[in-house]
Design a protein around this motif. Structure first.
Motif, PDB file in Angstrom:
ATOM      1  N   LEU A 189       0.837  -1.191   0.000  1.00  0.00           N
ATOM      2  CA  LEU A 189       0.000   0.000   0.000  1.00  0.00           C
ATOM      3  C   LEU A 189       0.876   1.247   0.000  1.00  0.00           C
ATOM      4  O   LEU A 189       2.042   1.210   0.425  1.00  0.00           O
ATOM      5  CB  LEU A 189      -0.915  -0.002   1.225  1.00  0.00           C
ATOM      6  N   PRO A 190       0.341   2.394  -0.475  1.00  0.00           N
ATOM      7  CA  PRO A 190       1.148   3.611  -0.577  1.00  0.00           C
ATOM      8  C   PRO A 190       1.407   4.249   0.795  1.00  0.00           C
ATOM      9  O   PRO A 190       0.487   4.431   1.596  1.00  0.00           O
ATOM     10  CB  PRO A 190       0.304   4.528  -1.458  1.00  0.00           C
ATOM     11  N   GLU A 233       4.795   0.044   0.455  1.00  0.00           N
ATOM     12  CA  GLU A 233       5.342  -0.823   1.500  1.00  0.00           C
ATOM     13  C   GLU A 233       4.388  -1.990   1.764  1.00  0.00           C
ATOM     14  O   GLU A 233       3.163  -1.874   1.601  1.00  0.00           O
ATOM     15  CB  GLU A 233       5.566  -0.029   2.782  1.00  0.00           C
ATOM     16  N   GLY A 234       4.974  -3.096   2.194  1.00  0.00           N
ATOM     17  CA  GLY A 234       4.207  -4.320   2.332  1.00  0.00           C
ATOM     18  C   GLY A 234       3.653  -4.534   3.731  1.00  0.00           C
ATOM     19  O   GLY A 234       4.117  -3.976   4.720  1.00  0.00           O
ATOM     20  N   ARG A 235       2.626  -5.387   3.778  1.00  0.00           N
ATOM     21  CA  ARG A 235       2.025  -5.785   5.058  1.00  0.00           C
ATOM     22  C   ARG A 235       1.410  -7.180   4.885  1.00  0.00           C
ATOM     23  O   ARG A 235       0.964  -7.565   3.800  1.00  0.00           O
ATOM     24  CB  ARG A 235       0.912  -4.823   5.477  1.00  0.00           C
ATOM     25  N   ILE A 268      -8.113   3.369   2.712  1.00  0.00           N
ATOM     26  CA  ILE A 268      -9.180   3.507   1.719  1.00  0.00           C
ATOM     27  C   ILE A 268      -8.763   2.798   0.447  1.00  0.00           C
ATOM     28  O   ILE A 268      -7.609   2.896   0.013  1.00  0.00           O
ATOM     29  CB  ILE A 268      -9.468   4.994   1.394  1.00  0.00           C
ATOM     30  N   SER A 269      -9.690   2.086  -0.146  1.00  0.00           N
ATOM     31  CA  SER A 269      -9.453   1.429  -1.431  1.00  0.00           C
ATOM     32  C   SER A 269     -10.731   1.497  -2.252  1.00  0.00           C
ATOM     33  O   SER A 269     -11.807   1.114  -1.773  1.00  0.00           O
ATOM     34  CB  SER A 269      -9.043  -0.035  -1.222  1.00  0.00           C
ATOM     35  N   VAL A 270     -10.623   2.021  -3.468  1.00  0.00           N
ATOM     36  CA  VAL A 270     -11.768   2.106  -4.386  1.00  0.00           C
ATOM     37  C   VAL A 270     -11.297   1.640  -5.752  1.00  0.00           C
ATOM     38  O   VAL A 270     -10.210   2.020  -6.214  1.00  0.00           O
ATOM     39  CB  VAL A 270     -12.308   3.554  -4.492  1.00  0.00           C
ATOM     40  N   LYS A 271     -12.101   0.814  -6.412  1.00  0.00           N
ATOM     41  CA  LYS A 271     -11.747   0.379  -7.764  1.00  0.00           C
ATOM     42  C   LYS A 271     -13.006   0.169  -8.597  1.00  0.00           C
ATOM     43  O   LYS A 271     -14.045  -0.250  -8.101  1.00  0.00           O
ATOM     44  CB  LYS A 271     -10.906  -0.900  -7.738  1.00  0.00           C
ATOM     45  N   GLN A 296      -5.933   4.122  -3.911  1.00  0.00           N
ATOM     46  CA  GLN A 296      -5.566   3.557  -2.618  1.00  0.00           C
ATOM     47  C   GLN A 296      -4.978   4.635  -1.725  1.00  0.00           C
ATOM     48  O   GLN A 296      -4.283   5.545  -2.196  1.00  0.00           O
ATOM     49  CB  GLN A 296      -4.530   2.426  -2.784  1.00  0.00           C
ATOM     50  N   TYR A 297      -5.266   4.495  -0.433  1.00  0.00           N
ATOM     51  CA  TYR A 297      -4.685   5.419   0.543  1.00  0.00           C
ATOM     52  C   TYR A 297      -4.379   4.663   1.829  1.00  0.00           C
ATOM     53  O   TYR A 297      -5.204   3.888   2.332  1.00  0.00           O
ATOM     54  CB  TYR A 297      -5.653   6.569   0.856  1.00  0.00           C
TER      55      TYR A 297
END
Length: 616
Positions: free
Chosen positions: A492-493, A499-501, A576-579, A599-600
């Protein structure tokens, strides 16, 4: 002392018999026969890494040699020694224990096996076998073991008709789970093969009641192109399987895989399991049978719930309200409704209450009395059933897209470098894939993997170990709940870049509309994140996910989906994620998908990509 003629004859016959056994044992060359395809199928042997072969059977009782699980030659030698032994009792016991092995060895000697086994003969008389039908109950999303569907075999008797199918016998392979395990533990143990699996033979009506009525799963029945002799070869090996126990694996050595391994015994040249080295999804195995000319066009047996949904659409609002009252004992009046309308109301009320009896575990005695009274009221009306038959779906399960998927595409990013994208998914279906042959509004993906290539560097963009959703919309008959689970790794940004999670998400809510047309949903849930993105702390998010899906014709699906989670125990205050997506299913196994996404985490990223997908 002279011997009687009778005794002399007995000695002569006995001598001939023993010499025949010895001759047969010497004639059968284990070195040549041990790696014949049919012998390997009889032992369920597959190529292995540390040994040349290894059987998928895990119970020692199935093998006669101490190292029989990993040595086909040693097992064959031990089998020949047992079946052509000088001791008559041993010979009789072993031939009746391993009739398929004995029948095959006799065929190698150019003879027809003469089995004299009372138990096998009685078993065959009960089964009265003439043919077989592969039965495919579709997926049941509320049971982790049945999210891909299931397969079993029905043994068709010589005098069987469509009306007698339910009293036939069925061959089922299933795991034997620990009754103390919950659904999550069941799924986990099924993935790693911690449960034993067994073949069982049971009345077919029991499985229809379980799948068709209690779990409301549509059933597809594929008659198999097998001769009576080929069916008998399968059954002789099934008899041997009484000694067999397998490790049950959810993805590969499951019900469908083991039934294919059993069906291979019908013919010397059949090789079915070789096509499933990694996974055996039921719909794929049915397709393989059809491709090999073994499966005819299927018969469709609609589920209890499917019939109810069809019937309620044929009732007008007044009749529907009258059916609700009829379930409570208030029957439609002759002055308000015509005889045909009253027949429809009472029939539907009976079916609806009967469904609730199984689904909601209603009390038996009062429910049985009410069901009986509904039948009595209906019998007094001289009118035929007004309901039309449930339409057969145009696309049966084996005609749907392949369960595995490869993807290649290109992604444009606002803040990051543009990327070439590679994707792979082990199984099996998502909400934007073609819905033909699948349950509308259901999703289950395993090992959905994306690798992004930019400036010669490859990075794992995401790996979803599991991503499942069940979005059954509520309607006049069923008040359904929707849910999702998702776990894995993604990027994610952040202010330091992508960076990863590692994460896990889950939600619960409702869905509305028609899963075959416009379909919306809202889920409230939580997510847990940990990794580079969260400075190795566990971040907790609470929020919601919502979406809308629209089917346009047979080939196009549009989707708008969004997530919002308030974050705790991390620097980021929200995720936040929108697609927005459009998928065009060009053919059964090829599709194009476009996506615009936002993405946020603690920074923003806007992207657009175009993917090409190949299903196999």
């Amino acid at each position: 002392m002279k011997l009687s003629k009778t005794f002399q004859v007995l000695l002569l016959v006995s001598g001939v018999s023993f010499s025949s056994l010895a001759f047969s044992a010497q004639t059968l060359d284990a070195n040549k026969l041990a790696y014949q395809p049919y012998w390997l199928k009889l032992g369920h042997y597959l190529p292995a890494f540390r040994t040349d072969f290894k059987s998928t059977v895990d119970s020692s009782e199935f093998f006669l040699a101490a190292n029989g699980k990993t040595d086909p030659k040693a097992e064959l030698r031990a089998t020949i020694k047992a079946l052509y032994n000088s001791d008559r009792d041993t010979v009789k016991e072993m031939r009746c224990r391993f009739p398929a092995r004995y029948t095959w060895l006799e065929s190698q000697l150019g003879r027809e096996a003469n089995l004299r086994c009372e138990g096998i003969e009685q078993w065959k008389q009960v089964l009265d076998p003439a043919g077989m039908t592969l039965v495919f109950p579709t997926a049941f999303m509320n049971n982790p073991s049945s999210m891909f569907g299931h397969t079993l075999l029905r043994i068709d008797a010589k005098d069987q008709t469509r009306n007698k199918e339910l009293v036939a016998f069925a061959i089922n392979f299933a795991a034997d789970p620990d009754t103390q395990d919950n659904a999550a533990m069941y799924a986990l143990k099924g993935i790693v093969g911690s449960y034993p699996g067994h073949f069982t033979v049971m009345p077919y009506y029991r499985k229809v009641r379980e799948y068709n009525d209690m779990e409301s799963r549509d059933i597809w029945e594929y008659k198999l192109n097998l001769s009576e002799q080929e069916v008998n070869r399968i059954l002789l090996h099934l008899w041997e399987m009484q000694q067999a126990e397998f490790d049950y694996f959810f993805f590969d050595e499951n019900c469908s895989y083991q039934l294919l391994a059993l069906l291979e015994l019908a013919r010397d040249d059949l090789s079915l399991v070789d096509e499933f080295p990694l996974q055996a999804i039921p719909s794929d195995t049915v397709a393989v049978l059809a491709e090999n000319g073994l499966a005819e066009a299927p018969n469709y047996r609609p589920a209890f719930g499917t019939r109810l949904l069809h019937q309620v659409e044929e009732l007008d609002p007044a009749m529907y309200e009258a059916a609700k009252q009829a379930k409570k004992g208030f029957y439609p009046s002759e002055t308000e409704f015509s005889p045909q309308e009253r027949a429809a109301i009472l029939e539907f009320a009976y079916e609806w209450l009967n469904y609730e009896f199984y689904d909601e575990a209603l009390k038996r005695d009062p429910t049985a009395k009410q069901l009986t009274e509904l039948l009595k009221q209906r019998s007094q009306i001289k009118a035929q059933s007004p309901f039309t038959p449930v339409p057969v779906p145009e696309i049966s399960p084996e005609q749907g897209h392949g369960s595995a998927r490869l993807g290649l595409g290109y992604q444009l990013n606002k803040e990051q470098d543009n990327q070439t994208v590679f994707e792979w998914r082990a199984a099996y279906h998502d909400l934007l894939d073609s819905q033909q042959g699948f349950i509308p509004g259901a999703k289950i993906s395993f090992l959905d993997t994306r690798i992004a290539l930019s400036d010669g560097h490859a990075k794992l963009d995401h790996l979803y170990i599991v991503d499942a959703m069940a979005l059954a919309p509520s309607n006049k008959v069923f008040d359904s709940w929707a849910w999702n689970i998702r776990a894995g790794y993604d990027r994610l940004p952040s202010e330091q870049g992508m960076e990863g999670r590692g994460f896990a998400q889950g939600g619960y809510g409702k869905a509305w509309g028609n899963a075959k047309k416009l379909h919306t949903y809202t889920l409230f849930g939580a997510e847990f994140s940990r990794g580079e993105l969260t400075d190795r702390d566990v971040a907790i998010g609470l929020g919601m996910e919502a979406g809308a899906l629209l089917q346009v014709g047979d080939q196009n699906r549009l989707g708008l989906q969004g997530q919002y989670f308030e974050q705790f125990n991390t620097d980021a205050d929200r995720h936040i994620s929108v697609k927005a997506n459009w998928q065009w299913s060009v053919t059964r196994n090829f599709a194009l998908r476009s996506e615009v996404g936002y993405q946020y985490w603690d920074d923003h990223e806007l992207s657009a990509n175009l993917m090409s997908y190949f299903y196999y």
